[in-house]
Design a protein around this motif. Structure first.
Motif, PDB file in Angstrom:
ATOM      1  N   LEU A 244     -47.457 -33.257 -11.336  1.00 10.75           N
ATOM      2  CA  LEU A 244     -48.253 -32.094 -10.958  1.00 10.75           C
ATOM      3  C   LEU A 244     -47.597 -31.307  -9.830  1.00 10.75           C
ATOM      4  O   LEU A 244     -47.565 -30.061  -9.864  1.00 10.75           O
ATOM      5  CB  LEU A 244     -49.659 -32.545 -10.537  1.00 10.75           C
ATOM      6  CG  LEU A 244     -50.617 -31.422 -10.113  1.00 10.75           C
ATOM      7  CD1 LEU A 244     -50.852 -30.453 -11.266  1.00 10.75           C
ATOM      8  CD2 LEU A 244     -51.949 -32.002  -9.626  1.00 10.75           C
ATOM      9  N   HIS A 247     -44.663 -29.449 -11.231  1.00  9.20           N
ATOM     10  CA  HIS A 247     -45.183 -28.353 -12.067  1.00  9.20           C
ATOM     11  C   HIS A 247     -45.623 -27.185 -11.190  1.00  9.20           C
ATOM     12  O   HIS A 247     -45.294 -26.020 -11.466  1.00  9.20           O
ATOM     13  CB  HIS A 247     -46.341 -28.872 -12.908  1.00  9.20           C
ATOM     14  CG  HIS A 247     -46.933 -27.845 -13.831  1.00  9.20           C
ATOM     15  ND1 HIS A 247     -47.887 -26.933 -13.402  1.00  9.20           N
ATOM     16  CD2 HIS A 247     -46.716 -27.574 -15.142  1.00  9.20           C
ATOM     17  CE1 HIS A 247     -48.227 -26.161 -14.410  1.00  9.20           C
ATOM     18  NE2 HIS A 247     -47.532 -26.530 -15.478  1.00  9.20           N
ATOM     19  N   ASN A 269     -48.443 -38.964 -16.928  1.00 10.08           N
ATOM     20  CA  ASN A 269     -49.539 -38.029 -16.741  1.00 10.08           C
ATOM     21  C   ASN A 269     -49.273 -37.232 -15.467  1.00 10.08           C
ATOM     22  O   ASN A 269     -48.199 -37.329 -14.875  1.00 10.08           O
ATOM     23  CB  ASN A 269     -50.893 -38.759 -16.689  1.00 10.08           C
ATOM     24  CG  ASN A 269     -50.927 -39.823 -15.612  1.00 10.08           C
ATOM     25  OD1 ASN A 269     -50.395 -39.651 -14.514  1.00 10.08           O
ATOM     26  ND2 ASN A 269     -51.541 -40.967 -15.933  1.00 10.08           N
ATOM     27  N   ARG A 270     -50.236 -36.488 -15.018  1.00  9.17           N
ATOM     28  CA  ARG A 270     -50.016 -35.595 -13.878  1.00  9.17           C
ATOM     29  C   ARG A 270     -49.691 -36.349 -12.590  1.00  9.17           C
ATOM     30  O   ARG A 270     -49.080 -35.798 -11.667  1.00  9.17           O
ATOM     31  CB  ARG A 270     -51.250 -34.720 -13.663  1.00  9.17           C
ATOM     32  CG  ARG A 270     -52.522 -35.521 -13.432  1.00  9.17           C
ATOM     33  CD  ARG A 270     -53.770 -34.660 -13.476  1.00  9.17           C
ATOM     34  NE  ARG A 270     -53.786 -33.703 -12.393  1.00  9.17           N
ATOM     35  CZ  ARG A 270     -54.674 -32.710 -12.297  1.00  9.17           C
ATOM     36  NH1 ARG A 270     -55.585 -32.558 -13.240  1.00  9.17           N
ATOM     37  NH2 ARG A 270     -54.646 -31.881 -11.272  1.00  9.17           N
ATOM     38  N   ASP A 271     -50.104 -37.635 -12.502  1.00  7.49           N
ATOM     39  CA  ASP A 271     -49.877 -38.414 -11.273  1.00  7.49           C
ATOM     40  C   ASP A 271     -48.618 -39.285 -11.335  1.00  7.49           C
ATOM     41  O   ASP A 271     -48.324 -40.010 -10.377  1.00  7.49           O
ATOM     42  CB  ASP A 271     -51.099 -39.297 -11.000  1.00  7.49           C
ATOM     43  CG  ASP A 271     -52.356 -38.470 -10.767  1.00  7.49           C
ATOM     44  OD1 ASP A 271     -52.238 -37.428 -10.090  1.00  7.49           O
ATOM     45  OD2 ASP A 271     -53.419 -38.842 -11.279  1.00  7.49           O
ATOM     46  N   SER A 335     -54.234 -37.916 -19.287  1.00  9.82           N
ATOM     47  CA  SER A 335     -54.992 -38.738 -18.354  1.00  9.82           C
ATOM     48  C   SER A 335     -56.104 -39.532 -19.019  1.00  9.82           C
ATOM     49  O   SER A 335     -56.404 -40.652 -18.629  1.00  9.82           O
ATOM     50  CB  SER A 335     -55.580 -37.855 -17.243  1.00  9.82           C
ATOM     51  OG  SER A 335     -56.432 -36.861 -17.794  1.00  9.82           O
TER      52      SER A 335
END
Length: 572
Positions: A244, A247, A269-271, A335
């Motif tokens: 993230l 991004h 995932n984003r994390d 997620s």
């Protein structure tokens, strides 16, 4: 044999009406496949078959007005028109507003200019050849000539419906403008192709050079076309940063489909945290890949067999109506479901799965992840081809209901004749439903074959009805009336705008093949597109055609109504 004779003589019999329509449509469709100089009239030949049948009945059954009751003919004609224009609107709706991009705006402006010039030439011909006769039927017949010259059957239907409204309220016989349409149509098909070829010579275009230019240009929208690559993280700044954070810093959309860290392959995932030396499979928009490579690290080759957890990639079909309209950002695939979606296939085109892109029934999405998680997403999406086999009839008829009501509303208060009618109303509503229906939880997806089937049924019913009505007086119009003038003026209406707009488009630096496609789309003429495709190995003609076709079709139908309501209505 009396029963057999009655099948053809008893015009009030349902069997007779069905038989006549079946004969007209079957004969018209088969004859329309015959090619002369490589060109065929297609399904429009149903109109000519109807004219012949109408003429035969006028000779052998002079006591009968038509080969079927007038009210029945009118109902079938109008219902066919509604079905035809609605399915057109539903087809072009998803791309209607998107066609007004930077280059698309210029092409649509050129198309609109050509349409205006068609109308200007039509009025010029009317004042030169017909005005002095002071016959109220002449201007409506020139409108029929206009739509034959531009080979636009929906416009003919819209004009015919508006004329029924204007002349019907005045208790006057409605002009059979299909006669003028039929006179102008054949030369219109030839004229569009001939004028397009003439533009080529006027502008001194060399086809080989045009092909070479297309080779150098990008063949698709770089902001939507997905780009796939394997990268190795080499930027030390990224150590410890999450997906993230990267991004947000880059401010560009990308999806990390899988990541290899210390021999372990996982779905990020984003994390997920980046480390120098990580290897990853990334999908992004083609326009963004250079910036992403420059920031993250070099492109490499990766052996994804080095994994302790088997990952699969699977195309999943979206058939669950509950998913319709939800964006990728709302779905939280990585997620919540442990998978990543890298791209979408819609209407045969691959699109990058950006967070703001809404899903639609009929989309195919590429899902990457562990087998169980991919299967879970597939079940949630529906992934049932059988569901797509049946058209969404309820949406179609809900749209028709709204379209008829909308078309019946006067758009100028106090002037009941000024309305879009049963052609313009359903068309506009269908375009809006096709584009925004998912926001109202309306499933607008129909297979291409289903759309074409419903559209063609509506078209042949309309053409057969109009032809049977026009057949009674068609040959009198051609032989002893103004038929020759309709052919001549129709030819002028066809070629003059092309010879003006074509060179202007060339001066605006458009590729000739794009211009040829744009002209075919402006005249909504498939034979002209077929010619353009035959001289070009690229998709430029189809792109030009599809860019202007929705707006051109909309303008043709709308201007048909406006000409009749504002001009023909002022003759009384």
């Amino acid at each position: 044999m009396e029963w057999f004779v009655n099948l053809f003589a008893n015009t009030n019999s349902v069997a007779h009406i069905a038989l006549i329509y079946a004969i007209v449509i079957a004969v018209g469709v088969y004859l329309g496949k015959i090619k002369l100089f490589g060109i065929s009239l297609g399904v429009t030949f149903v109109l000519f078959a109807g004219i012949v049948v109408g003429h035969i009945y006028k000779i052998y059954c002079p006591e009968s007005e038509f080969a079927a009751p007038g009210d029945t003919l009118t109902f079938i004609q109008d219902f066919g028109l509604i079905l035809f224009v609605f399915m057109i609107g539903l087809q072009v709706g998803p791309g209607f507003f998107e066609s007004f991009g930077k280059a698309g705006l210029k092409l649509n402006a050129l198309a609109a200019s050509a349409i205006v010039l068609n109308i200007v030439v039509m009025f010029a011909c009317y004042f030169i050849f017909f005005y002095q006769k002071h016959d109220v039927n002449d201007l409506p017949m020139m409108v029929g000539t206009l739509y034959g010259a531009v080979t636009n059957t929906p416009g003919l239907g819209a004009a015919n419906e508006a004329l029924n409204s204007v002349f019907g309220q005045l208790n006057l016989p409605v002009p059979q403008i299909a006669s003028a349409y039929a006179c102008a149509y054949p030369l219109g098909v030839l004229g569009i192709i001939g004028a397009t070829i003439l533009v080529r010579y006027l502008c001194r275009v060399k086809l080989e050079q045009e092909e070479a230019v297309l080779e150098e240009q990008a063949g698709a929208n770089a902001n939507q076309k997905p780009h796939h690559m394997h990268l190795e993280v080499s930027n030390k700044y990224l150590e410890g940063k999450t997906v993230l954070q990267v991004h947000n810093f880059l401010n560009r959309d990308f999806v990390v489909s899988r990541i290899l860290h210390d021999g372990h392959v996982s779905i990020p995932n984003r994390d997920t945290v980046f480390h120098v030396g990580d290897q990853m499979y990334i999908v992004c928009a083609e326009a963004d890949y250079e910036a992403i490579v420059a920031f993250i690290g070099p492109v490499i080759e990766v052996d994804w067999e080095q994994q302790d957890q088997p990952l699969v990639s699977k195309r999943v079909l979206v058939t669950n109506p509950k998913i319709n309209g939800k964006s990728f950002g709302q779905m939280h695939f990585s997620s919540v479901y442990g998978v990543n979606v890298t791209r979408v296939t819609r209407h045969g085109m691959d699109i990058f799965a950006s967070p703001n892109l809404p899903l639609q029934v009929g989309d195919r999405i590429m899902v990457v992840g562990p087998q169980d998680d991919v299967d879970r997403v597939a079940n949630m999406m529906g992934n049932s081809i059988k569901r797509l086999d049946a058209p969404n009839i309820a949406t179609i008829f809900v749209g028709i209901i709204i379209g008829i009501i909308f078309g019946s509303l006067p758009f100028i208060p106090g002037m009941p004749l000024m309305k879009l009618g049963i052609a313009g109303g359903p068309l506009i509503i269908a375009i809006l439903i096709g584009r925004y229906g998912y926001k109202m939880k309306l499933v607008t997806y129909t297979t291409t074959s289903a759309n074409m089937m419903l559209r063609e049924i509506g078209l042949v019913l309309f053409l057969a009805s109009v032809g049977i009505k026009a057949g009674a007086n068609f040959f009198d119009t051609v032989m002893t009336g103004d038929g020759v003038l309709y052919v001549l003026t129709g030819f002028l209406i066809t070629i003059i705008p092309i010879l003006i707009v074509g060179p202007i488009a060339r001066r605006m630096k458009f590729n000739y093949f794009t211009i040829a496609g744009m002209l075919a789309g402006t005249y909504t003429d498939p034979p002209a597109l077929a010619y353009a495709n035959s001289i070009c190995s690229k998709e430029a003609p189809a792109v030009g055609y599809s860019t202007v076709y929705p707006f051109a079709m909309f303008l043709r139908i709308l201007t048909a109504q406006l000409i009749v309501l504002f001009c023909c209505g002022q003759l009384f």
